[in-house]
Design a protein around this motif. Structure first.
Motif, PDB file in Angstrom:
ATOM      1  N   SER A 155       0.540 -14.545   5.041  1.00 59.40           N
ATOM      2  CA  SER A 155       1.141 -13.821   6.445  1.00 59.40           C
ATOM      3  C   SER A 155      -0.056 -13.015   6.796  1.00 59.40           C
ATOM      4  CB  SER A 155       1.692 -12.553   5.577  1.00 59.40           C
ATOM      5  OG  SER A 155       2.817 -13.232   5.052  1.00 59.40           O
ATOM      6  N   THR A 172       1.558  -7.951  12.826  1.00 61.00           N
ATOM      7  CA  THR A 172       2.493  -8.698  13.619  1.00 61.00           C
ATOM      8  C   THR A 172       3.403  -7.613  14.416  1.00 61.00           C
ATOM      9  OG1 THR A 172       2.845 -10.432  11.623  1.00 61.00           O
ATOM     10  CG2 THR A 172       4.720 -10.133  13.336  1.00 61.00           C
ATOM     11  N   ARG A 197      11.117 -12.695  11.276  1.00 65.29           N
ATOM     12  CA  ARG A 197      10.261 -11.852  10.464  1.00 65.29           C
ATOM     13  C   ARG A 197      10.224 -12.060   8.779  1.00 65.29           C
ATOM     14  NH1 ARG A 197       8.115  -7.371  13.027  1.00 65.29           N
ATOM     15  NH2 ARG A 197       6.607  -7.830  11.408  1.00 65.29           N
ATOM     16  N   GLY A 198       9.297 -12.070   8.356  1.00 64.71           N
ATOM     17  CA  GLY A 198       9.225 -12.323   6.859  1.00 64.71           C
ATOM     18  C   GLY A 198       9.132 -13.833   6.681  1.00 64.71           C
ATOM     19  N   GLY A 199       8.870 -14.538   7.811  1.00 64.62           N
ATOM     20  CA  GLY A 199       9.192 -16.189   7.579  1.00 64.62           C
ATOM     21  C   GLY A 199       7.957 -16.833   6.838  1.00 64.62           C
ATOM     22  N   SER A 200       6.868 -16.172   6.276  1.00 60.30           N
ATOM     23  CA  SER A 200       6.157 -16.987   5.364  1.00 60.30           C
ATOM     24  C   SER A 200       6.478 -17.340   4.212  1.00 60.30           C
ATOM     25  CB  SER A 200       4.705 -16.076   5.503  1.00 60.30           C
ATOM     26  OG  SER A 200       4.043 -15.608   6.638  1.00 60.30           O
ATOM     27  N   ASP A 201       7.511 -16.737   3.619  1.00 57.58           N
ATOM     28  CA  ASP A 201       7.891 -17.018   2.539  1.00 57.58           C
ATOM     29  C   ASP A 201       8.813 -18.291   2.611  1.00 57.58           C
ATOM     30  OD1 ASP A 201       7.564 -14.618   1.187  1.00 57.58           O
ATOM     31  OD2 ASP A 201       9.571 -13.759   1.454  1.00 57.58           O
ATOM     32  N   PHE A 260       4.771 -18.571   8.626  1.00 57.46           N
ATOM     33  CA  PHE A 260       5.722 -18.207   9.719  1.00 57.46           C
ATOM     34  C   PHE A 260       5.715 -18.669  11.159  1.00 57.46           C
ATOM     35  CE2 PHE A 260       5.314 -14.271  13.102  1.00 57.46           C
ATOM     36  CZ  PHE A 260       6.559 -14.261  13.177  1.00 57.46           C
TER      37      PHE A 260
HETATM   38  N1  ASP Z   1       3.652 -11.924   9.732  1.00 57.15           N
HETATM   39  C1  ASP Z   1       5.282 -12.099   9.925  1.00 57.15           C
HETATM   40  C2  ASP Z   1       5.805 -10.940   9.731  1.00 57.15           C
HETATM   41  O1  ASP Z   1       5.492 -10.085   9.611  1.00 57.15           O
HETATM   42  C3  ASP Z   1       5.734 -13.020   8.782  1.00 57.15           C
HETATM   43  C4  ASP Z   1       5.487 -12.538   7.477  1.00 57.15           C
HETATM   44  O2  ASP Z   1       4.832 -11.714   7.115  1.00 57.15           O
HETATM   45  O3  ASP Z   1       6.131 -13.362   6.582  1.00 57.15           O
HETATM   46  O4  ASP Z   1       7.288 -10.854   9.786  1.00 57.15           O
END
Ligand code: ASP
Ligand code: MG
Length: 409
Positions: free
Chosen positions: A41, A47, A150-154, A136
């Protein structure tokens, strides 16, 4: 030889020091003989900082350019990580989404992964390199950069694990696993050894924020085992896997709390075909997601309709609904932001009766009033007054004996 996909979240790569620690950790696995694909991430806060920058430029940033901007956070992390690995005497290669290539649809800001090519990664692995992939991000069919939400690296990590047929997808984060409840709210919360995809999906949608929900959907679809664990310890975390027979023995696996919903009631709506469709049309048109919907039986041709939306959508929904209410001749519209939703989740509910009843009694004993109820096959949710939210979680945790390990019972 095993192939591991590991994902490290923003706090795990939040500083140069931490990136070095991650590099050391990954090298250990590499030395043990695993082929390593590492998804990173952006460094924590980056981000958000990029989004803020865009909004300083313009109130509503162009969505294509916003994705170009947001995706740079992960580019920084993979580059620094690869430098760290090389400085420690091992070989690494950083890859961006388009270099892999991770193909997505063209919905900027929440693109969905459609296909992943594995050729480039496999070639790098053959050269005995550690491969660092920017999370992501992807690329649409016209070569535009997209981001996955958001959070897309998972999701990047799980999708890569599926495409590469990895043994496991390890998600390293700042918590050491999935708990029976939020430990900040419920001190007796216990770390789970394993949880099923279905339960994890329900917990995520009910408000637990351990894994990004799409990554779990992906894992379920392709049967990728996920190991959620801490970056800062070596301990085993929680496995998110396909359901086993044993899991059904446990009535409830977890209690989730969602503080981010608000309730809207339309009083005395004519009980006729097409009314619900008319009420929700402008809401759906505005892209607002509605969660629970309850309609009463009618009296003299009139009924009350209550539903919940996310708090950030509350005011705009109230406005839209007031307009429709006038049009269809409803009496009035009431809104309440001071609510919370508590949910119990467990695959055991499928085969055991009376679970909801036990929940209702537990809340009743504490004099907590239930305003709305919804159920799915493996979840019961109750909307309650916000001020009771933490008490409700603790009471339910206690009522279902979650502090004790029930597996095998
Ligand atoms: N950097 C991106 C976010 O903050 C993706 C991630 O962290 O998974 O949403
Ligand atoms: Mg994150």
């Amino acid at each position: 030889m095993s192939l591991l996909v590991q994902k490290y979240g923003g706090t795990s790569v939040g500083s140069i020091e931490k990136i070095r620690d991650v590099a050391e950790r990954v090298i250990e696995y590499h030395k043990d003989g695993s082929k390593m694909v590492v998804v990173l991430s952006a460094m924590s806060g980056q981000t958000d900082a990029l989004i803020k920058l865009a909004h300083e430029m313009i109130v509503v940033p162009d969505s294509r350019e916003l994705d170009v901007l947001m995706s740079t956070g992960e580019q920084v992390s993979v580059a620094l990580f690869a430098m760290a690995v090389k400085s420690m005497g091992y070989d690494a290669s950083s890859l961006l989404g388009f270099q892999v290539s991770i193909q997505t649809d063209h919905i900027y800001g929440k693109a969905r992964i459609q296909e992943i090519e594995t050729g480039r990664i496999l070639k790098e692995l053959e050269q005995n390199r550690i491969v660092a992939v920017a999370g992501f991000q992807g690329m649409d069919e016209h070569g535009n950069i997209t981001t996955l939400g958001r959070g897309g690296s998972d999701t990047t990590a799980v999708a890569l694990a599926a495409a590469l047929n990895a043994d496991v997808c390890e998600i390293f984060t700042d918590v050491d696993g999935v708990y029976t409840a939020d430990p900040n709210v419920c001190p007796k919360a216990r770390k789970l050894d394993a949880i099923s995809y279905e339960e994890m999906l329900e917990l995520s949608s009910a408000g637990a924020k351990v894994l990004e929900i799409r990554s779990v959907e992906f894992a379920k679809k392709f049967n990728v085992p996920i190991h959620v664990r801490s970056t800062f310890t070596k301990e085993r975390g929680t496995m998110v896997v396909a359901e086993t027979k044993d899991m059904e023995k446990v009535l409830v696996s977890g209690v989730a709390l969602n503080k981010n919903e608000a309730r809207i009631t339309i009083k005395k709506v004519p009980d006729q075909p097409g009314i619900a469709a008319q009420i929700f049309e402008p809401v759906f048109q505005a892209g607002i997601v509605v969660d629970m919907i309850v309609q009463n039986t009618s009296e003299e041709g009139l009924t009350d309709l209550t539903f919940t939306v996310l708090k950030p959508d509350f005011l705009s929904t109230m406005k839209l609904v007031r307009e429709v209410a006038k049009k269809i001749g409803a009496e009035k519209v009431l809104g309440d932001e001071n609510i919370a939703k508590v949910s119990i989740v467990g695959v055991g509910m499928r085969t055991h009766a009376g679970v909801a009843q036990k929940m209702f009694w537990a809340l009743a004993k504490e004099n907590i009033n239930i305003m709305m109820i919804s159920t799915s096959e493996i979840k019961v949710s109750c909307v309650i007054e916000e001020k009771y939210k933490e008490l409700a979680v603790r009471v339910l945790h206690e009522a279902f004996g979650l502090e004790n390990d029930q597996s095998g019972k």
